[in-house]
Design an enzyme around this catalytic site. Structure first.
Site, PDB file in Angstrom:
ATOM      1  CE1 TYR A   1      33.075   1.610 -48.260  1.00 59.38           C
ATOM      2  CE2 TYR A   1      34.126   0.924 -50.317  1.00 59.38           C
ATOM      3  CZ  TYR A   1      33.458   0.611 -49.148  1.00 59.38           C
ATOM      4  OH  TYR A   1      33.177  -0.706 -48.847  1.00 59.38           O
ATOM      5  CB  CYS A   2      36.187   6.476 -45.078  1.00 63.06           C
ATOM      6  SG  CYS A   2      35.897   8.246 -45.312  1.00 63.06           S
ATOM      7  CD1 TRP A   3      30.480   7.935 -40.946  1.00 61.88           C
ATOM      8  CD2 TRP A   3      29.587   6.041 -41.670  1.00 61.88           C
ATOM      9  NE1 TRP A   3      29.164   7.939 -40.571  1.00 61.88           N
ATOM     10  CE2 TRP A   3      28.581   6.772 -41.001  1.00 61.88           C
ATOM     11  CE3 TRP A   3      29.254   4.805 -42.230  1.00 61.88           C
ATOM     12  CZ2 TRP A   3      27.280   6.307 -40.872  1.00 61.88           C
ATOM     13  CZ3 TRP A   3      27.947   4.347 -42.088  1.00 61.88           C
ATOM     14  CH2 TRP A   3      26.991   5.097 -41.422  1.00 61.88           C
TER      15      TRP A   3
ATOM     16  CE1 TYR B   1      27.921   0.133 -46.374  1.00 63.02           C
ATOM     17  CE2 TYR B   1      27.339   1.410 -44.429  1.00 63.02           C
ATOM     18  CZ  TYR B   1      27.148   0.308 -45.235  1.00 63.02           C
ATOM     19  OH  TYR B   1      26.177  -0.605 -44.908  1.00 63.02           O
TER      20      TYR B   1
ATOM     21  CB  SER C   1      38.010   7.868 -48.233  1.00 57.90           C
ATOM     22  OG  SER C   1      37.143   8.972 -48.037  1.00 57.90           O
TER      23      SER C   1
END
Length: 348
Positions: free
Chosen positions: A92-94, A121, A100
């Protein structure tokens, strides 16, 4: 992986959770158990963001792709070099976007069964805040009340060792809750991190068993408790923890040992109390620190700060206080475990 966050237990279906955001983003908060494998460093993310605004989105994307590719290659050669063929990571990323997506694509090309967290996130954070509105209401709380120095935290730890369910908010917040509650060797987590840790702890509880918790105000240091949790605590059963003044004095000397052992830091904390007490009073306390008179300082704080503050505080929001069970606690004795067991049996 639709609606993954509708059931956070599904996160445990993966062998590893990988946060590809920058170290700064990761430090602010992250999914519990996630490791940090950034595809852009703190500085690189600023550089690409500036390029996006000042040059062009195309040039920023091209430069960013090169950086991301190099960083992913480095992680493959180091961080993930020993992962087995059947490894199944969640990435995952933001917002579940390019960062991601790039690592997930590369992992799947290798043959690993990688998945990208929908919404990243940001979606997890939204689910955490939702959980902090619903989870507290499903639990029954037994709230330990009483003046500072009565050993409530020590009793809470003893109850945990005796097998009771306990929620130690001060431990999660890395703060003891009063003006002298800051820990000289630890920083408080960010609000986001505290929320994540609290939600994770609440999910662990069995709703059929009571949860013992120490009475707290709306804020612990710089961190704010969720409104739903405070309301549920205010409606819980109360236990009035009491101990003698001499016991409280001895206990504070032990409990504040780290403060007394760092006199310059302690004096700085006392200076922050100007406004609540006169400068002459504060200077008197600082003199006690300089003279090493720990017992006298503990008594002064009890008599002139903690007890008057406790008397002024509004405890009317604890609806169970008028029917509270009184417990005479001896926090300095060796039989604390037995005292905790006696309390559990008395409640049953």
């Amino acid at each position: 992986m639709n609606h993954l966050l509708a059931g956070l237990d599904k996160l445990h279906d993966f062998d590893e959770i990988i946060d590809v955001r920058t170290p700064m983003e990761y430090a602010d908060d992250h999914i519990p158990g996630a490791c940090n494998a950034p595809v852009l460093s703190n500085e690189e993310r600023v550089l690409i963001g500036t390029m996006y605004k000042q040059v062009s989105p195309f040039e920023a994307s091209r430069a960013g792709a090169a950086l991301v590719a190099r960083n992913i290659a480095r992680h493959l050669e180091t961080t993930f070099a020993d992962r087995p063929q059947r490894w199944r990571p969640l990435v995952y990323c933001w917002r579940g976007g390019k960062r991601s997506g790039s690592m997930t694509l590369m992992f799947n090309m290798i043959g690993w069964r990688a998945r990208q967290l929908d919404g990243g996130y940001k979606q997890y954070r939204r689910a955490t805040l939702d959980a902090l509105q619903t989870l507290p209401r499903a639990l029954r709380y037994v709230v330990l009340t009483g003046p500072t120095g009565s050993g409530k935290t020590r009793l809470l730890h003893a109850l945990r060792q005796a097998g009771a369910q306990t929620l130690d908010l001060e431990e999660l917040a890395a703060h003891r809750g009063s003006l002298l509650g800051a820990l000289p060797d630890a920083q408080q987590p960010t609000q986001k991190r505290f929320d994540t840790l609290l939600a994770a702890r609440l999910r662990e509880f069995d709703a059929h068993r009571p949860v013992y918790v120490e009475a707290e105000s709306r804020k612990i240091g710089a961190l704010e408790l969720p409104a739903a949790l405070l309301q549920a605590m205010h409606q819980g059963e109360c236990i009035d923890v009491r101990c003698s003044r001499d016991d409280r004095t001895r206990f504070l000397q032990q409990d504040y040992a780290r403060l007394f052992d760092n006199p310059d830091w302690l004096k700085a904390q006392l200076q922050r109390m100007v406004g609540l007490h006169s400068r002459d009073t504060i200077q008197g306390w600082i003199a006690l620190v300089d003279e090493g008179r720990r017992e006298d300082l503990a008594r002064e704080l009890i008599d002139r700060h903690y007890d008057p503050a406790y008397a002024r505080s509004s405890r009317s929001h604890f609806t169970g206080l008028t029917q509270a069970m009184r417990v005479d606690f001896r926090p300095n004795d060796e039989d604390i475990a037995e005292q905790a067991l006696a309390l559990i049996r008395r409640r049953q």
